[in-house]
Design a protein around this motif. Structure first.
Motif, mmCIF file in Angstrom:
data_model
loop_
_atom_site.group_PDB
_atom_site.id
_atom_site.type_symbol
_atom_site.label_atom_id
_atom_site.label_comp_id
_atom_site.label_asym_id
_atom_site.label_seq_id
_atom_site.Cartn_x
_atom_site.Cartn_y
_atom_site.Cartn_z
ATOM 1 N N ASP A 34 0.756 -1.116 -0.025
ATOM 2 C CA ASP A 34 0.065 -0.184 0.078
ATOM 3 C C ASP A 34 1.083 1.034 0.179
ATOM 4 O OD1 ASP A 34 -2.028 2.012 0.228
ATOM 5 O OD2 ASP A 34 -2.154 1.667 2.510
ATOM 6 N N THR A 36 1.341 4.297 0.221
ATOM 7 C CA THR A 36 0.744 5.665 0.559
ATOM 8 C C THR A 36 1.335 5.809 1.980
ATOM 9 O OG1 THR A 36 -1.368 4.703 1.627
ATOM 10 C CG2 THR A 36 -1.492 5.252 -0.832
ATOM 11 N N TYR A 37 2.363 5.258 2.411
ATOM 12 C CA TYR A 37 3.044 5.207 3.641
ATOM 13 C C TYR A 37 4.417 5.721 3.837
ATOM 14 C CZ TYR A 37 1.819 3.550 8.509
ATOM 15 O OH TYR A 37 1.796 3.402 9.779
ATOM 16 N N TYR A 42 5.853 4.180 -0.902
ATOM 17 C CA TYR A 42 5.313 5.279 -1.340
ATOM 18 C C TYR A 42 5.577 5.450 -3.057
ATOM 19 C CZ TYR A 42 9.481 7.710 -0.562
ATOM 20 O OH TYR A 42 10.945 8.061 -0.514
ATOM 21 N N ASN A 72 1.146 -1.616 -6.546
ATOM 22 C CA ASN A 72 0.509 -0.833 -5.423
ATOM 23 C C ASN A 72 -0.705 -1.424 -5.083
ATOM 24 O OD1 ASN A 72 -0.307 1.294 -3.565
ATOM 25 N ND2 ASN A 72 -0.030 2.891 -5.151
ATOM 26 N N GLN A 140 -5.722 5.738 9.951
ATOM 27 C CA GLN A 140 -5.887 5.205 8.697
ATOM 28 C C GLN A 140 -6.776 3.733 9.150
ATOM 29 O OE1 GLN A 140 -2.610 3.694 6.659
ATOM 30 N NE2 GLN A 140 -3.788 2.847 4.974
ATOM 31 N N THR A 163 -6.473 6.081 3.536
ATOM 32 C CA THR A 163 -5.141 6.211 3.500
ATOM 33 C C THR A 163 -4.845 7.226 4.503
ATOM 34 O OG1 THR A 163 -4.830 8.214 2.162
ATOM 35 C CG2 THR A 163 -5.127 5.877 1.079
ATOM 36 N N GLU A 165 -2.425 9.320 4.130
ATOM 37 C CA GLU A 165 -2.351 10.683 3.740
ATOM 38 C C GLU A 165 -3.447 11.320 3.609
ATOM 39 O OE1 GLU A 165 -0.305 13.562 1.698
ATOM 40 O OE2 GLU A 165 0.566 11.903 2.691
#
Length: 260
Positions: A34, A36-37, A42, A72, A140, A163, A165
């Motif tokens: 994933d 987004t971390y 990322y 992803n 999250q 997410t 983010e």
């Protein structure tokens, strides 16, 4: 046997040996993250999946003489995607918890960090039930922080995001007062341009605060039946720890020991 037949037999044997050797060298391991971390996983401006976990995976693949690919995958479907064979390994800051161990097999610990609240400097809060009362906290969904907050921050107003983010974006715009996350992610946020005016609030929670929820650190995960792959990953990890590769990679991302 004629000379021609001997020659043909030798040629076939050589081709078979070469094919087996090539097969071993061409082994491909597909990783799902994933992405987004940051700084763990990322995407860079080119859309490539990068980060600390990714660099570790590449170093381990080098030890295994395997090619690794990265894709992803949204967090909420990452274990089902692994079990559906969309990829072979989860490399996505996944904590080794008893609940997850029912579904997947984990490598040994890859890293571990505490779990802080991030908020405006001077915010009167802490990682306790009393000091999170009435606090708007972004988390999250489906993470260990989500599970911990659900159990212990029972008087807080929890807002869950797909997410992290998204949660941090709402922290910056004031839609939440704090975000509960991993220390590595918190540091990355605070070092960036959006981190001005924000800080770690109160006392970060170690895994020992609730080992049932926080687990035994993070690891890479594979399908339970992939025992050889698991053994190969563990062996490769031990090798990069022993030869200093792990430390060199960690120093690119962190100013403290992430393998406590």
């Amino acid at each position: 046997m004629s000379f021609k037949n001997k020659l043909l037999g030798a040629t076939l044997f050589a081709l078979m040996f070469a094919g087996a050797s090539a097969s071993a060298q061409d082994k491909t391991i597909r990783f799902g993250s994933d992405a987004t971390y940051p700084p763990f996983e990322y995407t860079n401006p080119s859309g490539e999946v990068v980060g600390f976990d990714i660099d570790l995976a590449k170093a381990m693949c080098e030890k295994m003489k395997a090619t690794c690919t990265f894709q992803n995958q949204a967090w909420d479907g990452i274990i089902p995607a692994l079990r559906a064979k969309k990829f072979d390994v989860i490399a996505s800051s996944m904590s080794i918890t008893p609940e997850r161990e029912k579904a997947v097999a984990f490598t040994q610990k890859i890293w571990t960090t505490p779990n802080p609240l991030i908020g405006k400097k001077g915010l009167d809060a802490d990682t306790t039930k009393e000091k999170t009362k009435g606090l708007d906290i972004g988390i999250q969904q489906g993470t260990i922080q989500d599970k911990y907050a659900t159990k212990y921050f029972t008087d807080a107003n929890i807002k869950r995001y797909k997410t992290l983010e998204d949660a941090l974006n709402d922290l910056v715009t004031g839609r939440v007062q704090a975000v509960f996350a991993d220390n590595g992610v918190a540091d990355e946020f605070l070092k960036g341009p959006r981190g001005d005016g924000f800080a770690i609030i109160g006392t970060p929670l170690p895994s020992s605060a609730d080992e049932e929820i926080f687990g035994k650190g993070t690891g890479f995960a594979v399908r339970k039946e992939d025992t050889q792959l698991l053994a190969d990953l563990n062996k490769a990890f031990e090798e990069i720890r022993a030869d200093g590769t792990y430390q060199k990679i960690a120093e690119k991302y962190f100013e403290y020991d992430v393998y406590e």
